[in-house]
Design an enzyme around this catalytic site. Structure first.
Site, PDB file in Angstrom:
ATOM      1  N   CYS A   1     -20.931 -26.858  14.589  1.00  0.00           N
ATOM      2  CA  CYS A   1     -21.549 -26.733  15.812  1.00  0.00           C
ATOM      3  C   CYS A   1     -23.265 -26.513  15.473  1.00  0.00           C
ATOM      4  O   CYS A   1     -24.216 -27.115  15.962  1.00  0.00           O
ATOM      5  CB  CYS A   1     -21.321 -25.369  16.447  1.00  0.00           C
ATOM      6  SG  CYS A   1     -19.706 -25.151  16.950  1.00  0.00           S
ATOM      7  N   ASP A   2     -23.473 -25.704  14.340  1.00  0.00           N
ATOM      8  CA  ASP A   2     -24.772 -25.418  13.975  1.00  0.00           C
ATOM      9  C   ASP A   2     -25.276 -25.952  12.535  1.00  0.00           C
ATOM     10  O   ASP A   2     -26.539 -25.889  12.380  1.00  0.00           O
ATOM     11  CB  ASP A   2     -24.819 -24.059  13.887  1.00  0.00           C
ATOM     12  CG  ASP A   2     -24.532 -23.361  15.322  1.00  0.00           C
ATOM     13  OD1 ASP A   2     -24.961 -23.825  16.120  1.00  0.00           O
ATOM     14  OD2 ASP A   2     -24.028 -21.915  15.246  1.00  0.00           O
TER      15      ASP A   2
ATOM     16  N   CYS B   1     -19.672 -21.015  13.424  1.00  0.00           N
ATOM     17  CA  CYS B   1     -19.260 -22.396  13.454  1.00  0.00           C
ATOM     18  C   CYS B   1     -20.448 -23.544  12.881  1.00  0.00           C
ATOM     19  O   CYS B   1     -21.431 -23.950  13.326  1.00  0.00           O
ATOM     20  CB  CYS B   1     -19.233 -22.769  15.022  1.00  0.00           C
ATOM     21  SG  CYS B   1     -18.386 -24.294  15.333  1.00  0.00           S
TER      22      CYS B   1
END
Ligand code: NAP
Length: 307
Positions: free
Chosen positions: A136-137, A133
């Site tokens: 997300c990261d 992701c």
């Protein structure tokens, strides 16, 4: 398990939330069961620019707007993960980790799970440089060199997103043509800090405490090269995750649930919408449309059962 709902929607993505809105407005006693955050995969999308009415909107922002819409109608959410589904009898049962729920009809809307590369070292470095992701990261890789695998819209959008954070992005794709939209691939190609590594697959992920290198093999020549990276993003799509369904339900050869044009599955009172069903297009707008149809048809089904 005293209560029997009219309708349980498993999955709170755009399709599930739309279905809930239509069901509630039709007067059904409806509940959504969601294991994570409302919005599903959309909540992890950096930017959405093909959902009518919004030129450009952040995935999380769109998911939040949908959630606010659902909440304004007092539609309850159960925040729990489904362990198993028993769908064949008249009353359908959803077994979660913290309780068991029953309904007259069910809409399956839990999307699809991320695909893994199954490359050597992948499992070992999850959370230590391997991510599924980018939104997300991605922020963890400011000014670093990263690699990203995939050739669909997700990979292209994520490559663009990462190119604004990382120093350099290697985009590794197994063919020399992208599956994603030309509009996006042109944008990616125009980015000075994105290097395309085509006809190539990741064959090994190497590191110590954290990932340090990926070995890439050219599929045509067999040549191997090692690229130094601080992170590897795997964006190779999703696959249906239907093992929790205990009953026989008709699926296609890839495991997607087969529905008719009313979103009805092979089991009475059970509907499937969005990415989990065999559909020619997996978009937010098509998932929402599926949800509206499924809820309307579920309402008609429940009405006949109430007589
Ligand atoms: P996708 O369209 O299924 O693309 C997956 C990509 O990963 C393909 O390029 C595929 O290569 C590659 N791939 C699959 N398995 C692989 C493996 N084992 N090793 C290496 N490469 C592999 O998935 P997606 O990009 O996540 O998109 C999913 C759906 O959501 C699509 O319908 C997409 O259009 C939609 N979506 C839309 C938007 C948007 O419109 N803004 C944004 C994101 C997603 P091949 O091409 O060779 O098969």
């Amino acid at each position: 398990m005293d209560k029997i709902y009219d309708l349980i929607i498993v999955g709170g993505g755009p399709g599930g939330m739309t279905a809930a809105i239509y069901a509630k407005r039709a007067g059904l006693d409806v509940v959504i069961i969601e294991k994570s955050v409302p919005g599903g995969a959309v909540a992890n999308t950096s930017e959405v620019s093909n959902y009518t009415g919004f030129n450009k909107i952040g995935g999380m922002e769109l998911a939040t707007k949908m959630f606010e819409h659902v909440s304004s109608l007092n539609i309850p959410f159960i925040w729990d993960e489904v362990k198993s589904l028993k769908l064949s009898s008249d009353i359908k049962t959803v077994v979660c980790f913290n309780g068991t729920f029953a309904a007259r009809a069910i809409i399956l809307a839990f999307g699809a799970a991320v695909r893994k590369l199954n490359a050597q070292g992948e499992h070992e470095f999850v959370g230590r440089g391997v991510s599924y992701c980018a939104t997300c990261d991605g922020a963890l890789y400011k000014d670093e060199v990263v690699a990203l695998v995939g050739g669909g819209n997700t990979a292209l959008e994520d490559a663009l997103y990462l190119s604004n954070i990382a120093k350099k992005v290697y985009l590794i794709h197994r063919r020399d043509e992208f599956r994603g939209e030309e509009f996006l691939s042109n944008q990616v190609k125009s980015k000075g800090n994105v290097e395309l590594v085509l006809n190539s697959v990741v064959t090994r992920i190497i590191g110590d405490k954290k990932i340090q290198e990926v070995e890439v093999t050219n599929k045509e020549t067999g040549e191997k090269k090692v690229i130094k990276v601080g992170g590897l993003f795997v964006c190779i799509g999703r696959g249906p995750d239907t093992e929790i369904i205990e009953d026989e339900i008709k699926k296609d050869e890839s495991g997607y649930i087969i529905t008719d044009s009313n979103m009805k599955t092979s089991i009475d009172g059970v509907y499937a919408i969005g990415d989990i069903r065999n559909t020619p297009l997996r978009q937010i707008i098509t998932a929402c449309a599926d949800g509206a149809i499924a809820a309307t048809k579920a309402f008609e089904f429940i009405k006949t059962r109430r007589k």
